[in-house]
Design an enzyme around this catalytic site. Structure first.
Site, mmCIF file in Angstrom:
data_model
loop_
_atom_site.group_PDB
_atom_site.id
_atom_site.type_symbol
_atom_site.label_atom_id
_atom_site.label_comp_id
_atom_site.label_asym_id
_atom_site.label_seq_id
_atom_site.Cartn_x
_atom_site.Cartn_y
_atom_site.Cartn_z
ATOM 1 N N ILE A 154 0.839 -1.205 0.000
ATOM 2 C CA ILE A 154 0.000 0.000 0.000
ATOM 3 C C ILE A 154 0.874 1.254 0.000
ATOM 4 C CG2 ILE A 154 -1.755 1.299 1.291
ATOM 5 C CD1 ILE A 154 -2.806 -1.467 2.295
ATOM 6 N N SER A 232 -4.087 2.864 8.084
ATOM 7 C CA SER A 232 -3.568 1.530 8.389
ATOM 8 C C SER A 232 -4.285 0.921 9.587
ATOM 9 C CB SER A 232 -2.064 1.575 8.597
ATOM 10 O OG SER A 232 -1.572 0.258 8.721
ATOM 11 N N ARG A 233 -3.875 1.293 10.791
ATOM 12 C CA ARG A 233 -4.555 0.824 11.996
ATOM 13 C C ARG A 233 -4.527 1.939 13.028
ATOM 14 N NH1 ARG A 233 -6.357 -2.430 9.204
ATOM 15 N NH2 ARG A 233 -6.352 -4.711 9.350
ATOM 16 N N ASP A 257 -8.840 7.061 8.725
ATOM 17 C CA ASP A 257 -9.824 6.049 8.338
ATOM 18 C C ASP A 257 -9.942 4.983 9.415
ATOM 19 O OD1 ASP A 257 -11.643 4.795 6.471
ATOM 20 O OD2 ASP A 257 -10.091 3.267 6.169
ATOM 21 N N GLU A 262 -11.907 1.757 17.625
ATOM 22 C CA GLU A 262 -13.000 1.689 16.635
ATOM 23 C C GLU A 262 -13.905 0.473 16.815
ATOM 24 O OE1 GLU A 262 -10.481 1.557 13.048
ATOM 25 O OE2 GLU A 262 -11.321 -0.413 12.609
ATOM 26 N N HIS A 294 -13.166 3.148 8.586
ATOM 27 C CA HIS A 294 -12.435 1.979 8.060
ATOM 28 C C HIS A 294 -13.004 1.525 6.714
ATOM 29 C CE1 HIS A 294 -9.621 -1.321 9.708
ATOM 30 N NE2 HIS A 294 -9.618 -1.361 8.387
ATOM 31 N N GLN A 295 -13.053 2.457 5.783
ATOM 32 C CA GLN A 295 -13.646 2.136 4.486
ATOM 33 C C GLN A 295 -12.635 2.152 3.345
ATOM 34 O OE1 GLN A 295 -16.142 6.002 4.281
ATOM 35 N NE2 GLN A 295 -15.655 5.618 2.138
ATOM 36 N N ALA A 296 -11.341 2.316 3.687
ATOM 37 C CA ALA A 296 -10.356 2.471 2.612
ATOM 38 C C ALA A 296 -10.339 1.276 1.663
ATOM 39 C CB ALA A 296 -8.966 2.705 3.203
HETATM 40 N N1 LIG Z 1 -8.000 0.951 6.165
HETATM 41 C C1 LIG Z 1 -8.131 -0.171 5.494
HETATM 42 O O1 LIG Z 1 -9.201 -0.444 4.930
HETATM 43 C C2 LIG Z 1 -6.957 -1.126 5.348
HETATM 44 C C3 LIG Z 1 -7.041 -2.154 4.406
HETATM 45 C C4 LIG Z 1 -5.946 -2.996 4.217
HETATM 46 C C5 LIG Z 1 -4.814 -2.873 4.973
HETATM 47 N N2 LIG Z 1 -4.769 -1.886 5.919
HETATM 48 C C6 LIG Z 1 -3.552 -1.745 6.735
HETATM 49 O O2 LIG Z 1 -2.454 -1.448 5.889
HETATM 50 C C7 LIG Z 1 -1.300 -2.141 6.401
HETATM 51 C C8 LIG Z 1 -0.264 -2.270 5.307
HETATM 52 O O3 LIG Z 1 -0.761 -3.159 4.313
HETATM 53 P P1 LIG Z 1 0.184 -3.662 3.118
HETATM 54 O O4 LIG Z 1 -0.671 -4.549 2.280
HETATM 55 O O5 LIG Z 1 0.916 -2.541 2.516
HETATM 56 O O6 LIG Z 1 1.205 -4.566 3.943
HETATM 57 P P2 LIG Z 1 2.698 -4.951 3.505
HETATM 58 O O7 LIG Z 1 3.030 -6.151 4.346
HETATM 59 O O8 LIG Z 1 2.825 -5.056 2.026
HETATM 60 O O9 LIG Z 1 3.559 -3.688 3.983
HETATM 61 C C9 LIG Z 1 3.818 -3.410 5.326
HETATM 62 C C10 LIG Z 1 5.183 -2.779 5.395
HETATM 63 O O10 LIG Z 1 5.441 -2.458 6.764
HETATM 64 C C11 LIG Z 1 6.794 -2.804 7.034
HETATM 65 N N3 LIG Z 1 6.977 -3.066 8.461
HETATM 66 C C12 LIG Z 1 6.563 -4.132 9.154
HETATM 67 N N4 LIG Z 1 6.922 -4.024 10.438
HETATM 68 C C13 LIG Z 1 7.585 -2.858 10.551
HETATM 69 C C14 LIG Z 1 8.211 -2.201 11.644
HETATM 70 N N5 LIG Z 1 8.223 -2.731 12.873
HETATM 71 N N6 LIG Z 1 8.792 -1.026 11.413
HETATM 72 C C15 LIG Z 1 8.799 -0.481 10.159
HETATM 73 N N7 LIG Z 1 8.228 -1.073 9.088
HETATM 74 C C16 LIG Z 1 7.624 -2.238 9.289
HETATM 75 C C17 LIG Z 1 7.080 -4.033 6.191
HETATM 76 O O11 LIG Z 1 8.488 -4.197 5.974
HETATM 77 C C18 LIG Z 1 6.304 -3.714 4.923
HETATM 78 O O12 LIG Z 1 7.116 -3.048 3.976
HETATM 79 C C19 LIG Z 1 -1.905 -3.451 6.920
HETATM 80 O O13 LIG Z 1 -1.072 -4.044 7.915
HETATM 81 C C20 LIG Z 1 -3.215 -3.023 7.501
HETATM 82 O O14 LIG Z 1 -3.043 -2.678 8.864
HETATM 83 C C21 LIG Z 1 -5.790 -1.010 6.105
#
Ligand SMILES: NC(=O)c1ccc[n+]([C@@H]2O[C@H](COP(=O)([O-])OP(=O)(O)OC[C@H]3O[C@@H](n4cnc5c(N)ncnc54)[C@H](O)[C@@H]3O)[C@@H](O)[C@H]2O)c1
Length: 331
Positions: A154, A232-233, A257, A262, A294-296
């Site tokens: 992302i 993200s979270r 988001d 939540e 949380h609609q992203a």
């Molecule tokens: N709002 C939403 O609707 C929604 C939907 C999907 C995902 N998300 C969130 O987005 C996050 C990212 O998703 P993604 O698909 O890009 O995941 P991903 O696994 O492709 O990317 C996560 C990145 O974070 C890095 N990372 C992990 N631990 C770390 C740390 N301790 N310090 C620094 N970097 C660290 C990893 O190296 C990786 O590059 C998910 O974990 C989820 O929480 C939100």
């Protein structure tokens, strides 16, 4: 054998029914899984859960006692699952490790643009036939700096869009992403990224080591006129500290988001109830803050991929196959 799906949104139901059409009966419930609703699953070997399900130890114990052996989580993040307890109970837990990262990255950008250009306020004004521009001034993003915390799927999709805007890119991650480096992203320590970015966006997973990644000190180290986006979270930000910074007039815009408390709120209609969460109630009063629930991820494309993968995860479980989506058993 019937599969029970918790936390199903009305838009999602036909997609789930289509994804499971060749497999099993699937019963969709709009209630979310928690300690109160877990007993409904009694007699169901397979349940499917949504991102805000409570899959802590107490709920997993209730599910296991009712005969549940497999949990198919319809999300990427799994910070809501007590994996050690699931493993001890001999359960299989699978998630959706990949779906359109563009859904989330594009929404993060929608929030960034909306807070930067005051779109919601402008729209509210024109509905009232108030056509003044006072208070609606934003900033060009071209030539400014975007700081991406977490440059995985992302974060990379977000960075590509930032690149299209002509922004400079700073990144922070435990592992550098060559595709981001190719866009010209410079990896720097977190402190430097926060101090130098006009736009800060969070895309790391929530884990013990990333909880309150943006705590009071980190928020203070950001520019007063920064834009902060969290898709993200919620637990990545100390929300009480963020409210403190906003009270003192800091930040050009904040788009959230996700929110750390939540669960029990987002995805539900609470409009007729007294608001008990004072932090959230305060947060939504700031004119420079936008909160969405949380609609992203919520596009036809992403939700379609999520439910198709969930159906595949269930089939894999039933046919004894293991995929990368399985979180437990660990091997
Ligand atoms: N709002 C939403 O609707 C929604 C939907 C999907 C995902 N998300 C969130 O987005 C996050 C990212 O998703 P993604 O698909 O890009 O995941 P991903 O696994 O492709 O990317 C996560 C990145 O974070 C890095 N990372 C992990 N631990 C770390 C740390 N301790 N310090 C620094 N970097 C660290 C990893 O190296 C990786 O590059 C998910 O974990 C989820 O929480 C939100």
């Amino acid at each position: 054998m019937e599969i029970l799906a918790f936390g199903v949104q009305a838009d999602e139901k036909p997609l789930i029914e289509r994804a499971f059409r060749d497999q099993e009966d699937v019963r969709c419930l709009d209630v979310f899984l928690n300690e109160d609703t877990a007993p409904i699953a009694a007699g169901h070997e397979i349940v499917s859960t949504s991102v805000n399900a409570d899959l802590g130890a107490a709920v997993l114990e209730i599910l296991a006692a009712g005969g549940t052996r497999m949990v198919a989580q319809r999300s990427t993040g799994f910070n809501n699952v007590d994996l050690a307890t699931a493993e001890r109970l001999g359960m299989t837990v699978a998630r959706v490790s990949y779906y359109s990262p563009h859904s989330v990255a594009e929404f993060a950008w929608a929030l960034a643009m909306a807070v930067n250009r005051r779109i919601v306020r402008a729209s509210n004004r024109t509905r009232d036939f108030d056509f003044r521009l006072d208070g609606l001034m934003g900033r060009d993003l071209h030539g400014r700096t975007a700081g991406v915390l977490g440059t995985g799927k992302i974060g990379e999709a977000f960075a590509r869009i930032a690149h299209g805007f002509g922004m400079r890119l700073l990144g922070w991650d435990v592992a550098e992403n060559p595709a981001c480096a190719e866009l010209g992203m410079r990896y720097v320590p977190k402190d430097e990224l926060l101090a130098r970015s006009d736009l800060v966006t969070l895309h790391v997973p929530l884990m013990p080591e990333t909880r309150h990644l943006l705590d009071a000190a980190a928020l203070k180290s950001m520019r007063d006129d920064a834009i902060l986006i969290n898709s993200s979270r919620g637990g990545l930000i100390d929300t009480a500290a963020l409210v403190g910074e906003l009270r003192s007039g800091r930040f050009a815009g904040v788009g959230l988001d996700v929110y750390e408390a939540e669960a029990g709120l987002f995805f539900l209609d609470k409009s007729l109830e007294a608001v008990e969460d004072d932090t959230l109630a305060r947060l939504v009063t700031f004119p420079n803050v936008l909160v969405t629930s949380h609609q992203a991820y919520y596009t036809e494309d992403a939700v379609g991929q999520i439910v198709e993968t969930t159906a595949r995860n269930v089939l894999d479980y039933r046919q004894g196959r293991r995929s990368d989506n399985v979180l437990v058993p660990r091997s």
